[in-house]
Design a protein around this motif. Structure first.
Motif, PDB file in Angstrom:
ATOM      1  N   LYS A  12      80.732  40.703 -28.657  1.00 55.12           N
ATOM      2  CA  LYS A  12      81.140  40.872 -27.057  1.00 55.12           C
ATOM      3  C   LYS A  12      81.564  39.502 -26.442  1.00 55.12           C
ATOM      4  O   LYS A  12      82.367  39.512 -25.605  1.00 55.12           O
ATOM      5  CB  LYS A  12      80.067  41.696 -26.225  1.00 55.12           C
ATOM      6  CG  LYS A  12      80.630  41.898 -24.927  1.00 55.12           C
ATOM      7  CD  LYS A  12      79.334  42.941 -24.266  1.00 55.12           C
ATOM      8  CE  LYS A  12      80.293  43.339 -22.900  1.00 55.12           C
ATOM      9  NZ  LYS A  12      78.719  44.414 -22.320  1.00 55.12           N
ATOM     10  N   ALA A  13      80.850  38.624 -26.869  1.00 54.27           N
ATOM     11  CA  ALA A  13      80.910  37.118 -26.202  1.00 54.27           C
ATOM     12  C   ALA A  13      82.106  36.589 -26.924  1.00 54.27           C
ATOM     13  O   ALA A  13      82.769  35.886 -26.115  1.00 54.27           O
ATOM     14  CB  ALA A  13      79.766  36.117 -26.655  1.00 54.27           C
ATOM     15  N   LYS A  14      82.501  36.814 -28.350  1.00 53.13           N
ATOM     16  CA  LYS A  14      83.454  36.202 -28.806  1.00 53.13           C
ATOM     17  C   LYS A  14      84.990  37.195 -28.624  1.00 53.13           C
ATOM     18  O   LYS A  14      85.916  36.523 -28.769  1.00 53.13           O
ATOM     19  CB  LYS A  14      83.320  36.079 -30.125  1.00 53.13           C
ATOM     20  CG  LYS A  14      82.245  34.956 -30.492  1.00 53.13           C
ATOM     21  CD  LYS A  14      82.221  34.854 -31.910  1.00 53.13           C
ATOM     22  CE  LYS A  14      80.812  33.757 -32.462  1.00 53.13           C
ATOM     23  NZ  LYS A  14      80.715  33.708 -33.758  1.00 53.13           N
ATOM     24  N   GLY A  15      84.557  38.201 -28.049  1.00 56.65           N
ATOM     25  CA  GLY A  15      85.847  39.209 -28.103  1.00 56.65           C
ATOM     26  C   GLY A  15      86.450  39.578 -29.381  1.00 56.65           C
ATOM     27  O   GLY A  15      87.678  39.697 -29.633  1.00 56.65           O
ATOM     28  N   PHE A  45      93.907  45.590 -36.158  1.00 52.94           N
ATOM     29  CA  PHE A  45      93.131  44.116 -35.906  1.00 52.94           C
ATOM     30  C   PHE A  45      94.238  43.405 -35.191  1.00 52.94           C
ATOM     31  O   PHE A  45      95.441  43.408 -35.686  1.00 52.94           O
ATOM     32  CB  PHE A  45      92.787  43.639 -37.152  1.00 52.94           C
ATOM     33  CG  PHE A  45      91.610  44.290 -37.682  1.00 52.94           C
ATOM     34  CD1 PHE A  45      90.533  44.562 -36.788  1.00 52.94           C
ATOM     35  CD2 PHE A  45      91.651  44.333 -39.234  1.00 52.94           C
ATOM     36  CE1 PHE A  45      89.615  45.009 -37.370  1.00 52.94           C
ATOM     37  CE2 PHE A  45      90.322  45.065 -39.674  1.00 52.94           C
ATOM     38  CZ  PHE A  45      89.390  45.264 -38.741  1.00 52.94           C
ATOM     39  N   GLU A  46      93.937  42.315 -34.210  1.00 47.04           N
ATOM     40  CA  GLU A  46      94.819  41.468 -33.992  1.00 47.04           C
ATOM     41  C   GLU A  46      94.086  40.078 -33.831  1.00 47.04           C
ATOM     42  O   GLU A  46      92.953  39.878 -33.610  1.00 47.04           O
ATOM     43  CB  GLU A  46      95.076  41.581 -32.354  1.00 47.04           C
ATOM     44  CG  GLU A  46      96.200  42.602 -32.054  1.00 47.04           C
ATOM     45  CD  GLU A  46      96.626  42.697 -30.514  1.00 47.04           C
ATOM     46  OE1 GLU A  46      95.908  41.946 -29.635  1.00 47.04           O
ATOM     47  OE2 GLU A  46      97.535  43.185 -30.225  1.00 47.04           O
ATOM     48  N   LYS A  53      88.934  38.294 -35.330  1.00 43.77           N
ATOM     49  CA  LYS A  53      89.833  39.730 -35.055  1.00 43.77           C
ATOM     50  C   LYS A  53      89.583  40.548 -33.972  1.00 43.77           C
ATOM     51  O   LYS A  53      88.262  40.685 -33.739  1.00 43.77           O
ATOM     52  CB  LYS A  53      89.731  40.166 -36.350  1.00 43.77           C
ATOM     53  CG  LYS A  53      90.465  39.889 -37.751  1.00 43.77           C
ATOM     54  CD  LYS A  53      90.593  40.672 -38.984  1.00 43.77           C
ATOM     55  CE  LYS A  53      89.040  40.810 -39.281  1.00 43.77           C
ATOM     56  NZ  LYS A  53      88.783  41.681 -40.824  1.00 43.77           N
ATOM     57  N   LYS A  54      90.229  40.763 -33.178  1.00 43.24           N
ATOM     58  CA  LYS A  54      89.994  41.871 -32.045  1.00 43.24           C
ATOM     59  C   LYS A  54      90.593  43.126 -32.203  1.00 43.24           C
ATOM     60  O   LYS A  54      91.581  43.272 -32.776  1.00 43.24           O
ATOM     61  CB  LYS A  54      90.722  41.259 -30.754  1.00 43.24           C
ATOM     62  CG  LYS A  54      90.185  41.912 -29.508  1.00 43.24           C
ATOM     63  CD  LYS A  54      90.647  41.111 -28.214  1.00 43.24           C
ATOM     64  CE  LYS A  54      90.287  41.696 -27.046  1.00 43.24           C
ATOM     65  NZ  LYS A  54      90.892  41.058 -25.761  1.00 43.24           N
ATOM     66  N   LEU A  55      90.056  44.192 -31.672  1.00 43.39           N
ATOM     67  CA  LEU A  55      90.637  45.411 -31.933  1.00 43.39           C
ATOM     68  C   LEU A  55      91.401  45.666 -30.675  1.00 43.39           C
ATOM     69  O   LEU A  55      91.437  45.726 -29.517  1.00 43.39           O
ATOM     70  CB  LEU A  55      89.547  46.534 -31.979  1.00 43.39           C
ATOM     71  CG  LEU A  55      88.671  46.729 -33.182  1.00 43.39           C
ATOM     72  CD1 LEU A  55      87.605  47.609 -33.127  1.00 43.39           C
ATOM     73  CD2 LEU A  55      89.315  46.734 -34.438  1.00 43.39           C
ATOM     74  N   ALA A  56      92.701  46.389 -31.218  1.00 42.52           N
ATOM     75  CA  ALA A  56      93.724  46.876 -30.238  1.00 42.52           C
ATOM     76  C   ALA A  56      94.240  48.179 -30.406  1.00 42.52           C
ATOM     77  O   ALA A  56      94.126  48.523 -31.832  1.00 42.52           O
ATOM     78  CB  ALA A  56      94.969  45.832 -29.880  1.00 42.52           C
ATOM     79  N   GLN A  57      94.831  48.871 -29.689  1.00 41.47           N
ATOM     80  CA  GLN A  57      95.531  50.227 -29.937  1.00 41.47           C
ATOM     81  C   GLN A  57      96.377  50.126 -30.939  1.00 41.47           C
ATOM     82  O   GLN A  57      97.522  49.353 -30.884  1.00 41.47           O
ATOM     83  CB  GLN A  57      95.605  50.949 -28.864  1.00 41.47           C
ATOM     84  CG  GLN A  57      94.719  51.389 -27.925  1.00 41.47           C
ATOM     85  CD  GLN A  57      95.240  52.283 -26.854  1.00 41.47           C
ATOM     86  OE1 GLN A  57      96.267  52.971 -26.973  1.00 41.47           O
ATOM     87  NE2 GLN A  57      94.669  52.433 -25.666  1.00 41.47           N
TER      88      GLN A  57
END
Length: 522
Positions: free
Chosen positions: A151-154, A167-168, A175-179
């Motif tokens: 959560k802190a790193k996103g 993944f983005e 990596k961050k989750l996007a739709q």
């Protein structure tokens, strides 16, 4: 253990996937043990709880609970694959063990070789149950610690992408989750269809017909791998929709991860669905679960119509006559067992037409409504969850489970947070109930009914609580009784509101259908 015991098998799985084999493995192990010469038992059934956490009390599990509360006289031995399939809570396990001891029943773990009918078995069972609870607490603590870092790193470090996300890459790494644009849109389509009286079976058939890959096959295609060709099923559709990850909630081995305030930890800033809306949809799907059958009925009243004589459900059947004509009819399911003295049987077209007339007469003139903004029912689901967290906190505090100063401090922090949340949600519900929350769509239920196919009509009847009973009359005709609840008794989620001054003449109708195809109102 008694000779030739009646064995009840229980199967539990925290996460159900389309390629899961664990339930079959658990069933096979229990059946093998029960049929062995040392036991020579008889299986009376399986209590299946798929997508159910090990922290849920066995008495409250949808599959196992009724065997304790309603069918306790039907079995002698409760057989599990491993003890953690029964419960991961030592307190819950002790309650179940005490309940069984008082009633002369035994719990057996077939792969761990533990028979709680013996003193040594009871001792080992208590030790293993304590370790299972410790493992659950460790899992939660580890998951919470990891989720805080995420959560802190996103970023996402949880493995395979959940359904509908991709993944983005972040500039700072990770990596961050996007739709996912394609499967995010597919999820919205599935949700709208479920809201629009499509059954999960019909959705699965349509997706397979269109050649839409399942999520795992989609990921294989994206990676350049060969898809396995796994088809959509009714259960796979429900699993997708009912998974908390589509609402942006982080889970670990089937457990929702919460922060220090008892709030769900988010996995993304772009969830496929708002949590409150998702919770309301899941609640409606659970209450609207269709009757299980090997082959889903494709008729309008299969599984809805009920035999007036014995109460068994009626299925759609067909019979081919010598001249080649096919005769479709609904028949009582108890006719093959000989347990019904006067089994209901009626032409399918006749019964469909009679029920259609009832719906068009009783519900047809009513307008179809849409709620403005978030549904109150969704907020009520969120309120119930917050109250449950608050109740659990208070129960743990009274039981003396918060021992250290740090634990007590955290307790009061969580209690203050959840109390404020309960007050806020109650205020939101009151404000929503005081304000007009529905608008007319300009369509009537008669128009909606006419646009639906047989499967959608069956879902419509279930959601509105309409019942259909069929039985013979003394002179050989067919008696049909159709009932529905008052409009006020129908859940608001259906969106059915009677205009001011509207009075329905009847909410129950009886039809006498002669053997010829015409029918008349009695």
């Amino acid at each position: 253990m008694i000779k030739h015991p009646r064995v009840l098998g229980t199967v539990r799985l925290s996460i159900l996937k389309d390629d899961t084999t664990s339930p079959e493995k658990q069933r096979h192990a229990v059946e093998h043990w029960a049929s062995g010469p040392a036991v020579d038992g008889r299986m009376v059934g399986f209590a299946e709880d798929l997508d159910v956490s090990g922290a849920l009390h066995p008495f409250k599990r949808p599959g196992l609970g009724p065997w304790f509360l309603e069918r306790a006289d039907d079995w002698d031995v409760l057989a599990v694959w491993k003890l953690d399939r029964l419960s991961r809570k030592a307190g819950h396990f002790a309650e179940v063990l005490e309940w069984c001891q008082k009633r002369g029943k035994t719990i057996v773990s077939v792969t761990e070789g533990i028979d709680m009918g013996t003193p040594m078995g009871k001792m080992f069972a208590q030790i293993i149950a304590a370790f299972a609870e410790g493992e659950l607490d460790t899992i939660r603590a580890r998951a919470l610690s990891g989720s805080r870092a995420r959560k802190a790193k996103g970023v996402w470090i949880g493995g395979v992408e959940p359904f509908g996300y991709r993944f983005e890459r972040q500039e700072c790494g990770g990596k961050k989750l996007a739709q996912d644009p394609d499967y995010g849109a597919l999820f919205q389509e599935i949700v709208e269809r479920l809201k629009g009286d499509w059954s999960s079976y019909k959705i699965a058939v349509d997706l397979n017909k269109r050649g839409v890959p399942t999520w795992r096959d989609h990921l294989r295609i994206v990676k350049g791998e060969k898809p396995r060709g796994i088809e959509w099923t009714s259960n796979a559709v429900r699993v997708v929709v009912m998974n908390p990850t589509v609402a942006g909630i982080y889970t670990y081995k089937g457990e929702n991860v919460v922060d220090e305030n008892g709030e769900h930890v988010s996995i993304t800033d772009q969830p496929l669905m708002d949590y409150a809306e998702w919770a309301g949809l899941v609640a409606s799907l659970k209450s609207d679960r269709p009757v299980r059958r090997a082959t889903p009925s494709r008729s309008m009243l299969g599984g809805v119509a009920v035999c007036l004589e014995c109460g068994s459900r009626m299925s759609s059947n067909k019979k081919t006559k010598p001249d080649g004509r096919v005769h479709h009819y609904y028949g009582c399911n108890a006719v093959n067992t000989g347990t019904c003295d006067k089994p209901g049987r009626i032409r399918r077209d006749d019964l469909d037409q009679a029920v259609g007339v009832f719906v068009e007469t009783v519900l047809g003139p009513l307008p179809v409504m849409e709620r403005v903004g978030n549904a109150i029912s969704q907020t009520k689901v969120e309120l119930a969850e917050a109250e449950e967290v608050l109740d659990r906190l208070e129960a743990d505090y009274l039981a003396g489970r918060f021992k250290t100063d740090v634990q007590v401090e955290r307790y009061w922090g969580q209690h203050e947070f959840q109390s404020a949340k309960v007050e806020r949600l109650r205020a939101e519900i009151k404000a929503a109930e005081d304000a007009p929350g529905w608008i007319t769509t300009g369509r009537t239920n008669a128009e909606e009914w006419a646009a639906k196919d047989d499967e959608q009509k069956r879902v419509f009847l279930r959601r509105h609580g309409i019942t259909v009973h069929v039985g013979p009359t003394e002179d050989g005709n067919r008696r049909v009784v159709v009932k529905m609840p008052e409009v006020a008794e129908i859940p608001e989620a259906v969106g059915l509101h009677a205009p001011e001054g509207y009075r329905r003449v009847e909410r129950e109708a009886e039809y006498i259908l002669p053997r010829q195809r015409a029918y008349k109102r009695k």
